[in-house]
Design a protein around this motif. Structure first.
Motif, short mmCIF file in Angstrom:
data_model
loop_
_atom_site.label_atom_id
_atom_site.label_comp_id
_atom_site.label_asym_id
_atom_site.label_seq_id
_atom_site.Cartn_x
_atom_site.Cartn_y
_atom_site.Cartn_z
N LEU A 117 0.83 -1.20 0.00
CA LEU A 117 0.00 0.00 0.00
C LEU A 117 0.87 1.26 0.00
O LEU A 117 0.55 2.23 -0.69
N ASP A 118 1.94 1.22 0.76
CA ASP A 118 2.85 2.37 0.80
C ASP A 118 3.49 2.60 -0.56
O ASP A 118 3.64 3.75 -1.00
N ARG A 119 3.87 1.53 -1.23
CA ARG A 119 4.50 1.67 -2.55
C ARG A 119 3.51 2.22 -3.58
O ARG A 119 3.87 3.07 -4.39
N LEU A 120 2.29 1.74 -3.54
CA LEU A 120 1.26 2.26 -4.46
C LEU A 120 1.01 3.74 -4.19
O LEU A 120 0.89 4.54 -5.13
N ASP A 121 0.93 4.10 -2.91
CA ASP A 121 0.69 5.48 -2.56
C ASP A 121 1.84 6.38 -3.01
O ASP A 121 1.63 7.48 -3.53
N ALA A 122 3.07 5.88 -2.86
CA ALA A 122 4.24 6.66 -3.25
C ALA A 122 4.27 6.90 -4.76
O ALA A 122 4.68 7.96 -5.22
N MET A 123 3.83 5.92 -5.53
CA MET A 123 3.83 6.07 -6.98
C MET A 123 2.81 7.10 -7.45
O MET A 123 2.93 7.64 -8.54
N CYS A 124 1.81 7.35 -6.62
CA CYS A 124 0.76 8.31 -6.99
C CYS A 124 0.87 9.59 -6.16
O CYS A 124 -0.09 10.35 -6.06
N GLY A 125 2.04 9.84 -5.61
CA GLY A 125 2.18 10.94 -4.68
C GLY A 125 2.05 12.32 -5.28
O GLY A 125 1.50 13.22 -4.67
N ALA A 126 2.60 12.51 -6.48
CA ALA A 126 2.58 13.85 -7.08
C ALA A 126 2.29 13.74 -8.56
O ALA A 126 2.81 12.84 -9.23
N PRO A 127 1.46 14.63 -9.07
CA PRO A 127 1.14 14.59 -10.51
C PRO A 127 2.33 15.00 -11.34
O PRO A 127 3.20 15.75 -10.87
N PRO A 128 2.43 14.52 -12.58
CA PRO A 128 3.52 14.95 -13.46
C PRO A 128 3.38 16.43 -13.78
O PRO A 128 2.27 16.94 -13.95
N SER A 129 4.50 17.12 -13.84
CA SER A 129 4.45 18.57 -14.09
C SER A 129 5.66 19.00 -14.90
O SER A 129 6.80 18.77 -14.50
N PRO A 130 5.41 19.68 -16.04
CA PRO A 130 4.13 19.83 -16.72
C PRO A 130 3.85 18.59 -17.56
O PRO A 130 4.76 18.03 -18.15
N PRO A 131 2.61 18.13 -17.62
CA PRO A 131 2.31 16.85 -18.27
C PRO A 131 2.58 16.81 -19.76
O PRO A 131 2.84 15.76 -20.30
N ASP A 132 2.50 17.93 -20.45
CA ASP A 132 2.63 17.92 -21.91
C ASP A 132 3.94 18.51 -22.39
O ASP A 132 4.10 18.82 -23.56
N ALA A 133 4.89 18.70 -21.48
CA ALA A 133 6.17 19.28 -21.89
C ALA A 133 7.32 18.31 -21.66
O ALA A 133 8.45 18.69 -21.46
N LEU A 134 7.03 17.02 -21.68
CA LEU A 134 8.05 16.01 -21.46
C LEU A 134 8.74 15.65 -22.77
O LEU A 134 8.12 15.61 -23.83
N SER A 135 10.05 15.36 -22.69
CA SER A 135 10.74 14.82 -23.85
C SER A 135 10.29 13.38 -24.03
O SER A 135 9.67 12.78 -23.14
N TYR A 136 10.61 12.80 -25.18
CA TYR A 136 10.22 11.41 -25.39
C TYR A 136 10.92 10.50 -24.38
O TYR A 136 10.35 9.50 -23.94
N HIS A 137 12.15 10.84 -24.01
CA HIS A 137 12.86 10.04 -23.01
C HIS A 137 12.15 10.12 -21.67
O HIS A 137 11.96 9.09 -20.99
N GLU A 138 11.75 11.32 -21.25
CA GLU A 138 11.03 11.47 -19.99
C GLU A 138 9.67 10.79 -20.05
O GLU A 138 9.22 10.17 -19.08
N TYR A 139 9.01 10.90 -21.20
CA TYR A 139 7.72 10.25 -21.37
C TYR A 139 7.85 8.74 -21.25
O TYR A 139 7.00 8.06 -20.68
N ALA A 140 8.96 8.20 -21.80
CA ALA A 140 9.21 6.76 -21.68
C ALA A 140 9.33 6.37 -20.23
O ALA A 140 8.84 5.31 -19.81
N GLY A 141 9.99 7.22 -19.41
CA GLY A 141 10.10 6.93 -17.99
C GLY A 141 8.75 6.91 -17.31
O GLY A 141 8.49 6.07 -16.45
N VAL A 142 7.87 7.82 -17.71
CA VAL A 142 6.50 7.84 -17.16
C VAL A 142 5.79 6.55 -17.51
O VAL A 142 5.08 5.96 -16.68
#
Length: 228
Positions: A117-142
């Protein structure tokens, strides 16, 4: 009599998989950043020169990527960048996910450990910012985080066979990672958050419904971005 393996041979054996993994990761980045497109030829000699390695780890890396569906081996042509999944295969893939993953989320609501439960919560802790300004490499990490989240839910279900089955679907899902979908990162985070919160509450019905809604929305996003 079998000849003993000397230290140099042992070092080479230990080092070769690591080099192959590094080449695989570098090639995957080129695919994710769309420097290589479906149908492009992948010549071992050119790639070996590009990465400054021998042909052997390049061949091993290409074989690994072939298993992921990112490259294909064609007669008299060698390796090429793989094609996207077609509409029929995409539908089949998500039909399986929609059968298994909502059930997994429901099971996780009653079987997840405190650590899970802690791991699931940690993965959802903060929204991506900014969501539409990611490089393809960063998007791959998401997207890798997305696969990790779904793997955690499967593990939290307590069914080890289920986790293995869903893990086998991951290579096919990676075929879509080269396509950035506007707004997808924030939407997926919101959907993951709803799933994690339902699991944390122990609400199996809500967890199942949240996972179903997420997969259906993800299917529509992927289809609109990749299937022509």
């Amino acid at each position: 009599m079998t000849q003993p393996v000397n230290q140099r041979d042992t070092a080479q054996i230990a080092r070769r998989p690591r080099v192959a993994d590094e080449v695989r990761d570098a090639l995957r980045r080129l695919l994710l950043e769309r420097e290589l497109l479906p149908g492009d030829r992948l010549l071992v000699s050119d790639l070996a020169q590009r990465f400054g390695v021998s042909p052997t780890p390049v061949r091993e890396a290409l074989s690994l990527l072939e298993a992921e569906g990112l490259v294909a081996k064609r007669p008299r042509q060698g390796y090429v960048v793989g094609d996207l999944l077609d509409h029929s295969t995409l539908q089949s893939l998500y039909a399986v996910r929609l059968r298994l993953e909502p059930w997994a989320a429901g099971q996780a609501a009653t079987h997840a450990t405190a650590e899970q439960l802690d791991r699931l919560d940690a993965m959802c802790g903060a929204p991506p910012s900014p969501p539409d300004a990611l490089s393809y490499h960063e998007y791959a990490g998401v997207q890798d985080q997305d696969l990790t989240f779904h793997g955690l839910v499967a593990d939290a279900s307590g069914n080890v066979v289920l986790g293995d089955v869903l893990g086998r679907l991951a290579p096919k899902l990676r075929q879509f990672h080269a396509y950035h979908q506007a707004g997808a990162t924030e939407l997926a985070w919101q959907e993951h958050r709803a799933i994690a919160e339902a699991i944390a509450r122990g609400d199996a019905d809500a967890a199942e419904a949240a996972m179903t809604a997420h997969l259906q929305a993800a299917l529509e996003r992927i289809r609109s971005a990749t299937v022509r």
